[in-house]
Design a protein around this motif. Sequence first.
Motif, PDB file in Angstrom:
ATOM      1  N   THR A   1       0.837  -1.194   0.000  1.00  0.00           N
ATOM      2  CA  THR A   1       0.000   0.000   0.000  1.00  0.00           C
ATOM      3  C   THR A   1       0.872   1.245   0.000  1.00  0.00           C
ATOM      4  O   THR A   1       1.758   1.392   0.841  1.00  0.00           O
ATOM      5  CB  THR A   1      -0.922   0.021   1.232  1.00  0.00           C
ATOM      6  N   GLY A   2       0.659   2.123  -0.934  1.00  0.00           N
ATOM      7  CA  GLY A   2       1.402   3.370  -1.020  1.00  0.00           C
ATOM      8  C   GLY A   2       2.651   3.304  -1.879  1.00  0.00           C
ATOM      9  O   GLY A   2       3.274   4.332  -2.134  1.00  0.00           O
TER      10      GLY A   2
ATOM     11  N   ASP B   1       2.243   5.353  -5.118  1.00  0.00           N
ATOM     12  CA  ASP B   1       2.241   6.782  -4.805  1.00  0.00           C
ATOM     13  C   ASP B   1       3.653   7.264  -4.473  1.00  0.00           C
ATOM     14  O   ASP B   1       4.065   8.353  -4.886  1.00  0.00           O
ATOM     15  CB  ASP B   1       1.313   7.081  -3.622  1.00  0.00           C
ATOM     16  N   ALA B   2       4.383   6.446  -3.713  1.00  0.00           N
ATOM     17  CA  ALA B   2       5.759   6.803  -3.360  1.00  0.00           C
ATOM     18  C   ALA B   2       6.621   6.894  -4.613  1.00  0.00           C
ATOM     19  O   ALA B   2       7.412   7.832  -4.775  1.00  0.00           O
ATOM     20  CB  ALA B   2       6.340   5.778  -2.382  1.00  0.00           C
TER      21      ALA B   2
ATOM     22  N   ALA C   1       8.814   1.908   0.370  1.00  0.00           N
ATOM     23  CA  ALA C   1       7.430   1.949   0.857  1.00  0.00           C
ATOM     24  C   ALA C   1       6.897   0.550   1.148  1.00  0.00           C
ATOM     25  O   ALA C   1       6.019   0.382   1.996  1.00  0.00           O
ATOM     26  CB  ALA C   1       6.534   2.658  -0.149  1.00  0.00           C
TER      27      ALA C   1
ATOM     28  N   GLY D   1       1.099   0.769   6.263  1.00  0.00           N
ATOM     29  CA  GLY D   1       0.435   2.061   6.286  1.00  0.00           C
ATOM     30  C   GLY D   1       0.934   2.968   5.187  1.00  0.00           C
ATOM     31  O   GLY D   1       2.094   2.918   4.794  1.00  0.00           O
ATOM     32  N   VAL D   2       0.048   3.801   4.677  1.00  0.00           N
ATOM     33  CA  VAL D   2       0.422   4.664   3.568  1.00  0.00           C
ATOM     34  C   VAL D   2       1.413   5.746   3.995  1.00  0.00           C
ATOM     35  O   VAL D   2       2.520   5.828   3.472  1.00  0.00           O
ATOM     36  CB  VAL D   2      -0.829   5.307   2.921  1.00  0.00           C
ATOM     37  N   VAL D   3       1.052   6.569   4.938  1.00  0.00           N
ATOM     38  CA  VAL D   3       1.934   7.667   5.339  1.00  0.00           C
ATOM     39  C   VAL D   3       3.204   7.150   6.017  1.00  0.00           C
ATOM     40  O   VAL D   3       4.306   7.600   5.677  1.00  0.00           O
ATOM     41  CB  VAL D   3       1.189   8.699   6.216  1.00  0.00           C
ATOM     42  N   PRO D   4       3.114   6.202   6.936  1.00  0.00           N
ATOM     43  CA  PRO D   4       4.347   5.705   7.562  1.00  0.00           C
ATOM     44  C   PRO D   4       5.304   5.031   6.567  1.00  0.00           C
ATOM     45  O   PRO D   4       6.497   4.937   6.824  1.00  0.00           O
ATOM     46  CB  PRO D   4       3.850   4.683   8.587  1.00  0.00           C
ATOM     47  N   SER D   5       4.782   4.581   5.433  1.00  0.00           N
ATOM     48  CA  SER D   5       5.646   3.891   4.468  1.00  0.00           C
ATOM     49  C   SER D   5       6.444   4.847   3.593  1.00  0.00           C
ATOM     50  O   SER D   5       7.363   4.433   2.897  1.00  0.00           O
ATOM     51  CB  SER D   5       4.809   2.965   3.574  1.00  0.00           C
ATOM     52  N   LEU D   6       6.122   6.132   3.626  1.00  0.00           N
ATOM     53  CA  LEU D   6       6.814   7.095   2.770  1.00  0.00           C
ATOM     54  C   LEU D   6       8.169   7.472   3.354  1.00  0.00           C
ATOM     55  O   LEU D   6       8.260   8.005   4.456  1.00  0.00           O
ATOM     56  CB  LEU D   6       5.955   8.343   2.568  1.00  0.00           C
TER      57      LEU D   6
END
Length: 85
Positions: free
Chosen positions: A17-18, A21-22, A51, A56-61
């Motif tokens: 996930t993410g 986006d990353a 990522a 998690g999306v934000v924590p993976s960035l």
Amino acid sequence: GRRAAASALDVAVVATTGAGDAFVGAFAARWIKDGALDAALAWGVAAGSLACTRRGVVPSLAGREEIADAAAPGMRTAMESGGCL
């Protein structure tokens, strides 16, 4: 047009996930810096791969320094003088 391809980094995948986006965010930020396709691809691949190592999306960035460390050697110096990431 020019085409480029690269494999993901060899990481222990926790979640994907993410990751897209990353990749897109880091690629675009690096591309805007100077239009260097190879460098943008290396940064995108590094960010997308990193990522996948976290949930998690934000924590993976990943941040700029972590992406720089994971990107191909030689690509880092192009961003050290400042940039988008």
